[in-house]
Design a protein around this motif. Structure first.
Motif: not given
Length: 431
Positions: A170-172, A175-178, A199-201
């Motif tokens: 989910w964090p991937r 981050f990718s969409l933002e 991964p920082m998320l």
């Protein structure tokens, strides 16, 4: 006119609007929206946005919202016509294939629902592009490059990967969409960049992961290791039969084993809800601290616990008023049209509402209904949207502003349908 001089140091963001002023504006514009059967909604949103934007003042200079309510209205009509044609044709084809191939309608309904999802992502990107294109600061326009269909395709791909990974990635997706949106965002001639890595998320997801793990452990405990139900109940139908037997005083098919263990859900569910809020807004803070442009850098101190408190308390106030209002409507409806009035009329007893004509009774009920939902919308603005935007503004700053001096104006973005698709798909109700 030349823009204000760029300061040598960073800029804090001020928020100068008051809740009482917003309450009055939301009440007045909401009243006109109700009175015009919803047509004034586009003017209401425009006036509220102008109020919010002008209250947010980075470095003391107010933001500006220059959207036109008429272009919102026309864009809504254009989007409705397009969506009606698209959904009508697509649904007709899907239902024909569903009945011809599968001899059932549920496949067509499911495929029709899946067909709306890309439009949902497309509309959300278009709405963001429109809002940025109608926002200015220091006289300079914001902007977002075209790319709505690219965003929709990427969103579908990342959602598929997230579902296959059972939510681990989910964090991937976040981050990718933002990053896709941020890397296409401009302030004048300055192009923004989303730094960092996905991964920082993961640290933002810790509370949610802990609560989810606790629920999974509890589920394994009560359904596998030490089953909650003991006996001959193998199916859900057996559970229903057991309930019927318990009501009738007959012998049960199974017995409960330590049902007190279900009480663990009481603390776990609120923690799971808090974890969802914590992830969403902590991720925003982390990514905001990695947004930058040439000589411009953002900083955020957004507090996820504070945001959770705003959402919880604000929605509690608004929905409690809504429930009380619905109760009042039901009470008035029974007093005007209910069985008590009819019984009193049959017995020849006087009723304070007995002489009212039916049309007046329905008019009173309709007026109360509209008034209750108007007040509910005003309270959501006053106790949810207002404190949330104030907190997000006051916790955001520009730590580096040296690049502002090199920023030049950008051309005005034109939109044929404005936020029409977002409005038609009910994505444009929020500020």
């Amino acid at each position: 006119m030349a823009p204000p001089p760029v300061p040598a140091q960073g800029l804090d963001v001020w928020f100068v609007g008051t809740r009482s002023a917003l309450f009055g504006l939301a009440l007045k514009t909401g009243f006109w929206t109700v009175l015009t059967l919803g047509f004034y909604r586009f003017w209401m949103k425009t006036r509220l946005r102008r109020w919010y934007w002008s209250s947010i003042r980075p470095g003391g200079h107010p933001m500006e919202y220059v959207g036109d309510p008429l272009e919102k209205l026309l864009g809504f009509f254009i989007a409705v016509v397009i969506l009606t044609f698209y959904i009508g044709i697509v649904n007709l084809v899907l239902m024909f294939v569903s009945f011809s191939v599968f001899n059932s309608s549920w496949v067509g309904y499911f495929a029709s629902f899946l067909g709306i999802i890309p439009l949902w992502f497309y509309a959300s990107y278009r709405a963001r592009r429109y809002v940025l294109g109608r926002t200015r600061w220091r006289g300079v326009r914001f902007g977002l490059e075209p790319g709505a269909w690219g965003f929709a395709l990427r969103a579908l791909m990342h959602w598929a990967i997230t579902i296959v990974s059972l939510g681990i990635l989910w964090p991937r997706m976040t981050f990718s969409l933002e990053k896709y949106r941020t890397d296409r965002t401009y302030f004048g001639s300055a192009k923004l960049h989303q730094g960092g890595r996905w991964p920082m998320l993961y640290r933002a997801a810790i509370p949610f992961a802990v609560a989810l793990a606790g629920i999974l452990i509890l589920a394994l405990w009560v359904f596998w290791v030490d089953p909650l139900l003991r006996g001959d109940a193998d199916t859900f139908g057996d559970v229903i039969k057991n309930i019927d037997k318990a009501i009738g005083g007959e012998e049960l098919l199974f017995s409960w084993t330590d049902p007190w263990r279900l009480l663990f859900l009481v603390p776990l569910l609120p923690v799971l809800l808090y974890g969802a809020f914590h992830y969403r807004f902590s991720a925003k803070r982390i990514m905001a601290n990695h947004k930058s442009s040439d000589g411009i850098r953002f900083a955020s101190k957004l507090s996820a616990p504070r945001v959770t408190l705003i959402y919880s308390l604000g929605n509690f106030i608004a929905y409690m008023i809504l429930l009380l209002g619905v109760g009042l409507i039901i009470g008035v409806a029974f007093a005007l049209l209910g069985p008590e009035t009819m019984v009193q009329a049959q017995l020849g007893q006087e009723s304070p509402f007995g002489d009212l004509p039916k049309w007046m009774s329905f008019a009173i009920i309709a007026a109360l209904y509209l008034a209750v939902f108007l007040l509910w919308n005003v309270l959501l603005n006053a106790f949810v949207t207002y404190p949330l935007m104030r907190h997000m503004a006051q916790t955001t700053s520009l730590s580096d502003v040296a690049g502002l001096i090199a920023v030049s104006q950008r051309a005005r973005d034109e939109f044929a349908e404005a936020e029409g698709f977002a409005e038609a798909l009910d994505l444009g109700a929020a500020i």
